[in-house]
Design an enzyme around this catalytic site. Structure first.
Site, PDB file in Angstrom:
ATOM      1  N   ASP A  30     -72.793   4.027  25.280  1.00 36.13           N
ATOM      2  CA  ASP A  30     -71.815   4.830  26.005  1.00 36.13           C
ATOM      3  C   ASP A  30     -72.474   5.769  27.019  1.00 36.13           C
ATOM      4  O   ASP A  30     -73.497   6.370  26.741  1.00 36.13           O
ATOM      5  CB  ASP A  30     -71.015   5.672  25.011  1.00 36.13           C
ATOM      6  CG  ASP A  30     -70.126   4.807  24.144  1.00 36.13           C
ATOM      7  OD1 ASP A  30     -69.616   3.795  24.664  1.00 36.13           O
ATOM      8  OD2 ASP A  30     -69.956   5.141  22.964  1.00 36.13           O
ATOM      9  N   PRO A  62     -81.879  10.778  26.145  1.00 30.42           N
ATOM     10  CA  PRO A  62     -83.290  10.372  26.195  1.00 30.42           C
ATOM     11  C   PRO A  62     -83.775   9.814  24.852  1.00 30.42           C
ATOM     12  O   PRO A  62     -83.097   9.963  23.833  1.00 30.42           O
ATOM     13  CB  PRO A  62     -84.019  11.685  26.520  1.00 30.42           C
ATOM     14  CG  PRO A  62     -83.089  12.776  26.149  1.00 30.42           C
ATOM     15  CD  PRO A  62     -81.688  12.223  26.205  1.00 30.42           C
ATOM     16  N   ARG A 108     -76.547   0.931  22.069  1.00 31.96           N
ATOM     17  CA  ARG A 108     -77.547   1.968  21.821  1.00 31.96           C
ATOM     18  C   ARG A 108     -78.554   1.513  20.759  1.00 31.96           C
ATOM     19  O   ARG A 108     -79.742   1.769  20.851  1.00 31.96           O
ATOM     20  CB  ARG A 108     -76.803   3.224  21.331  1.00 31.96           C
ATOM     21  CG  ARG A 108     -77.636   4.459  21.328  1.00 31.96           C
ATOM     22  CD  ARG A 108     -77.645   5.086  22.706  1.00 31.96           C
ATOM     23  NE  ARG A 108     -78.810   5.916  22.881  1.00 31.96           N
ATOM     24  CZ  ARG A 108     -79.482   6.007  24.011  1.00 31.96           C
ATOM     25  NH1 ARG A 108     -79.115   5.315  25.071  1.00 31.96           N
ATOM     26  NH2 ARG A 108     -80.522   6.781  24.112  1.00 31.96           N
ATOM     27  N   LYS A 158     -69.726   1.337  11.850  1.00 31.89           N
ATOM     28  CA  LYS A 158     -70.518   0.727  12.927  1.00 31.89           C
ATOM     29  C   LYS A 158     -71.942   1.269  12.946  1.00 31.89           C
ATOM     30  O   LYS A 158     -72.900   0.503  12.975  1.00 31.89           O
ATOM     31  CB  LYS A 158     -69.824   1.022  14.269  1.00 31.89           C
ATOM     32  CG  LYS A 158     -70.695   0.771  15.488  1.00 31.89           C
ATOM     33  CD  LYS A 158     -69.948   0.998  16.786  1.00 31.89           C
ATOM     34  CE  LYS A 158     -70.024   2.397  17.334  1.00 31.89           C
ATOM     35  NZ  LYS A 158     -71.293   2.788  17.938  1.00 31.89           N
ATOM     36  N   ASN A 159     -72.064   2.581  12.924  1.00 31.72           N
ATOM     37  CA  ASN A 159     -73.380   3.185  13.121  1.00 31.72           C
ATOM     38  C   ASN A 159     -74.265   3.127  11.877  1.00 31.72           C
ATOM     39  O   ASN A 159     -75.403   3.590  11.909  1.00 31.72           O
ATOM     40  CB  ASN A 159     -73.230   4.622  13.634  1.00 31.72           C
ATOM     41  CG  ASN A 159     -72.664   4.630  15.055  1.00 31.72           C
ATOM     42  OD1 ASN A 159     -72.719   3.611  15.750  1.00 31.72           O
ATOM     43  ND2 ASN A 159     -72.118   5.756  15.481  1.00 31.72           N
TER      44      ASN A 159
HETATM   45  N1  EPU Z   1     -81.645  13.088  21.826  1.00 27.83           N
HETATM   46  C1  EPU Z   1     -82.740  13.452  22.569  1.00 27.83           C
HETATM   47  N2  EPU Z   1     -83.904  12.730  22.409  1.00 27.83           N
HETATM   48  C2  EPU Z   1     -83.980  11.672  21.548  1.00 27.83           C
HETATM   49  C3  EPU Z   1     -82.857  11.310  20.794  1.00 27.83           C
HETATM   50  C4  EPU Z   1     -81.684  12.049  20.964  1.00 27.83           C
HETATM   51  O1  EPU Z   1     -82.717  14.383  23.355  1.00 27.83           O
HETATM   52  O2  EPU Z   1     -85.059  11.046  21.469  1.00 27.83           O
HETATM   53  C5  EPU Z   1     -80.394  13.879  21.957  1.00 27.83           C
HETATM   54  C6  EPU Z   1     -79.240  13.052  22.498  1.00 27.83           C
HETATM   55  O3  EPU Z   1     -79.245  13.001  23.905  1.00 27.83           O
HETATM   56  C7  EPU Z   1     -78.057  13.803  21.925  1.00 27.83           C
HETATM   57  C8  EPU Z   1     -78.563  14.288  20.561  1.00 27.83           C
HETATM   58  O4  EPU Z   1     -79.980  14.259  20.660  1.00 27.83           O
HETATM   59  O5  EPU Z   1     -77.800  14.917  22.732  1.00 27.83           O
HETATM   60  C9  EPU Z   1     -78.132  13.451  19.382  1.00 27.83           C
HETATM   61  O6  EPU Z   1     -78.438  12.111  19.599  1.00 27.83           O
HETATM   62  P1  EPU Z   1     -78.675  11.051  18.442  1.00 27.83           P
HETATM   63  O7  EPU Z   1     -80.059  10.503  18.601  1.00 27.83           O
HETATM   64  O8  EPU Z   1     -78.299  11.668  17.146  1.00 27.83           O
HETATM   65  O9  EPU Z   1     -77.630   9.948  18.818  1.00 27.83           O
HETATM   66  P2  EPU Z   1     -77.854   8.396  18.938  1.00 27.83           P
HETATM   67  O10 EPU Z   1     -78.717   7.911  17.817  1.00 27.83           O
HETATM   68  O11 EPU Z   1     -78.212   8.012  20.318  1.00 27.83           O
HETATM   69  C10 EPU Z   1     -75.851   7.833  17.377  1.00 27.83           C
HETATM   70  C11 EPU Z   1     -74.575   7.047  17.475  1.00 27.83           C
HETATM   71  C12 EPU Z   1     -73.599   7.754  18.396  1.00 27.83           C
HETATM   72  C13 EPU Z   1     -73.352   9.158  17.881  1.00 27.83           C
HETATM   73  C14 EPU Z   1     -74.666   9.909  17.649  1.00 27.83           C
HETATM   74  C15 EPU Z   1     -74.488  11.260  16.979  1.00 27.83           C
HETATM   75  C16 EPU Z   1     -75.405   4.790  17.154  1.00 27.83           C
HETATM   76  C17 EPU Z   1     -75.591   3.434  17.699  1.00 27.83           C
HETATM   77  N3  EPU Z   1     -74.882   5.705  17.969  1.00 27.83           N
HETATM   78  O12 EPU Z   1     -76.371   7.886  18.689  1.00 27.83           O
HETATM   79  O13 EPU Z   1     -72.401   7.005  18.330  1.00 27.83           O
HETATM   80  O14 EPU Z   1     -72.582   9.883  18.813  1.00 27.83           O
HETATM   81  O15 EPU Z   1     -75.560   9.125  16.829  1.00 27.83           O
HETATM   82  O16 EPU Z   1     -73.885  11.124  15.749  1.00 27.83           O
HETATM   83  O17 EPU Z   1     -75.684   5.014  15.989  1.00 27.83           O
HETATM   84  C18 EPU Z   1     -70.246   6.312  18.987  1.00 27.83           C
HETATM   85  O18 EPU Z   1     -70.207   5.626  17.967  1.00 27.83           O
HETATM   86  O19 EPU Z   1     -69.231   6.534  19.703  1.00 27.83           O
HETATM   87  C19 EPU Z   1     -71.524   6.918  19.380  1.00 27.83           C
HETATM   88  C20 EPU Z   1     -71.753   7.377  20.592  1.00 27.83           C
END
Ligand code: EPU
Length: 418
Positions: A118, A124, A94, A22-23
């Site tokens: 989620d 942020p 997301r 998915k991601n």
């Molecule tokens: N974060 C910040 N600032 C930012 C971006 C992220 O503080 O600008 C923090 C987040 O709050 C978190 C950490 O950094 O604490 C990691 O976040 P990341 O940006 O890596 O996550 P994401 O891109 O929002 C994707 C997946 C998530 C998965 C995470 C980590 C997608 C659509 N979502 O989220 O997937 O948990 O990477 O691997 O790609 C899931 O599939 O169940 C899911 C939640």
């Protein structure tokens, strides 16, 4: 609202084919918009998040065609034009933020409502904004909509303050449209970062170092649409492996890259589960009661946060003590009270869940609060005595294609009821 009714206590056995990740699929779909001509993505999972992405592309004038049997998505971005995306779509997932960078790179302006997804923490987008700003864009927020504009995007050096998968991929998507070279420091190393870079490189981009914490992108290259196969979903694989383990079963997950499952395999072995790697499949067998272990979630190659809930459900039945520490999201234990109502002994203190393994769980009505929480409650239901009713399954269906049907093929007894 539909629910799952799970009659627990069945030992799962057999094989299951794992779908595309998915991601990886979602940013790959966004990446196809940067290339001229049609792109074909193979192994795209049949899930709600992909449908939502297609609805957003439709609004942007992009034609897509999905073959749910072949799992093939064809994207023709010829008609792409900037257009406002409704809140109910962008806010449902997301990965909508990738459309901000893509439109910015192509048209010099873009707007996308704040992404949703989620509810597992604050999530942020400051690192996304920091990176886009460093590339020369002006980024601001207006009534819940992220807006950006730039007369010129110029490659630069960007240091991320934390490891973010989304910010790394998003910045890569913009940097391929910037003049000159962009270097990302402290980049995420997840295999889906590499998958997106591989696709863009096949289209003509020059991205080096994806998979390490320093990625170098030479921008401004002409990109042409290509065919690409999405990598397997490690989290779907982990979910089925843990479903096998929690029911003391014998389950083979097929179509996987075992290397990507390294931390999950290591932790299952530590808990006493037999795990056999064989080419592109992994077999999980449980012959005696697993034992408690410590688990800490970390960015790749650490233990994935997206398998944390399922692992906690499994450990709730392991012998002795376990503790699970969640370092990425401050609110990813929302399923624990439901596990406790099923008979688990778990105490959450800050970012750590302390688990005292119990011998049995009992089916009760529970509610999924996010994709993986839902998967964890399904797993608990598979092992529980009696019937577990899981509501909130719309979360589960955002990320899993026919989870009940595929578990039933392994011997589970799950019914989707209205
Ligand atoms: N974060 C910040 N600032 C930012 C971006 C992220 O503080 O600008 C923090 C987040 O709050 C978190 C950490 O950094 O604490 C990691 O976040 P990341 O940006 O890596 O996550 P994401 O891109 O929002 C994707 C997946 C998530 C998965 C995470 C980590 C997608 C659509 N979502 O989220 O997937 O948990 O990477 O691997 O790609 C899931 O599939 O169940 C899911 C939640």
């Amino acid at each position: 609202m539909p629910k799952y009714a799970i009659r627990g206590g069945r030992r799962l056995t057999g094989s299951v084919k794992i779908n595309g990740r998915k991601n990886a699929a979602l940013p790959l779909i966004a990446a196809t918009l940067l290339a001229e001509g049609t792109s074909v993505l193979e192994n795209v999972p049949r899930i709600r998040d992909v449908e939502i992405y297609r609805e957003m592309l439709d609004i942007l004038g992009v034609q897509t065609e999905y073959d749910p049997v072949e799992h093939r998505l064809t994207v023709n971005p010829e008609g792409l034009r900037p257009a406002p995306i409704p809140h109910h779509l962008a806010g449902a997932i997301r990965a909508s933020y990738y459309l901000l960078g893509v439109q910015l790179g192509l048209f010099g302006r873009a707007e996308v409502p704040l992404p949703g997804g989620d509810k597992i923490g604050q999530r942020p987008v400051d690192q996304h904004i920091k990176a886009l700003t460093a590339l020369g864009a002006e980024v601001w927020m207006e009534r819940g909509v992220l807006k950006a504009r730039a007369d010129r995007l110029r490659g630069t050096s960007i240091y991320f303050d934390l490891v973010s998968v989304g910010a790394t991929i998003h910045t890569m998507l913009v940097a391929v449209r910037a003049e000159g070279t962009t270097v990302l420091h402290n980049a995420a190393r997840e295999p889906h970062v590499v998958d997106v870079a591989n696709f863009l490189n096949a289209c003509g981009a020059q991205i080096h170092g994806a998979g390490t914490d320093t990625i170098r992108i030479r921008g401004g290259r002409f990109l042409e649409g290509r065919r690409h196969c999405v990598i397997p979903d490690d989290i779907e694989a982990a979910t089925f492996m843990l479903a096998g383990a929690i029911t003391w079963g014998d389950v083979r997950v097929e179509n996987v890259i075992p290397l990507h499952l390294g931390p999950v395999i290591a932790k299952l072995r530590e808990a006493g589960v037999e795990v056999e790697e064989n080419g592109d499949s992994v077999r999980v067998t449980v012959k005696r009661r697993p034992r408690g272990i410590p688990v800490t979630t970390l960015p790749y190659p650490g233990f994935p946060t997206d398998a944390q809930s399922q692992m906690t459900a499994f450990l709730s039945l392991a012998e002795g003590e376990s503790h699970v520490t969640e370092t990425l999201y401050e609110d990813r234990f929302r399923y624990v009270p439901d596990l406790v109502r099923m008979g688990a002994r778990i105490r959450v203190e800050g970012r750590t869940a302390w688990i005292q393994g119990v011998e049995r769980l009992t089916g009760v009505p529970v509610e999924a609060t996010d994709i993986r929480a839902g998967a964890a409650l399904v797993l608990a239901g598979l092992a529980a005595e009696g019937v577990t009713i899981v509501s909130g399954i719309e979360h589960v269906e955002r990320g899993y294609d026919d989870l009940p049907g595929r578990l039933n093929q392994l011997g589970a007894e799950i019914e989707r009821i209205d």
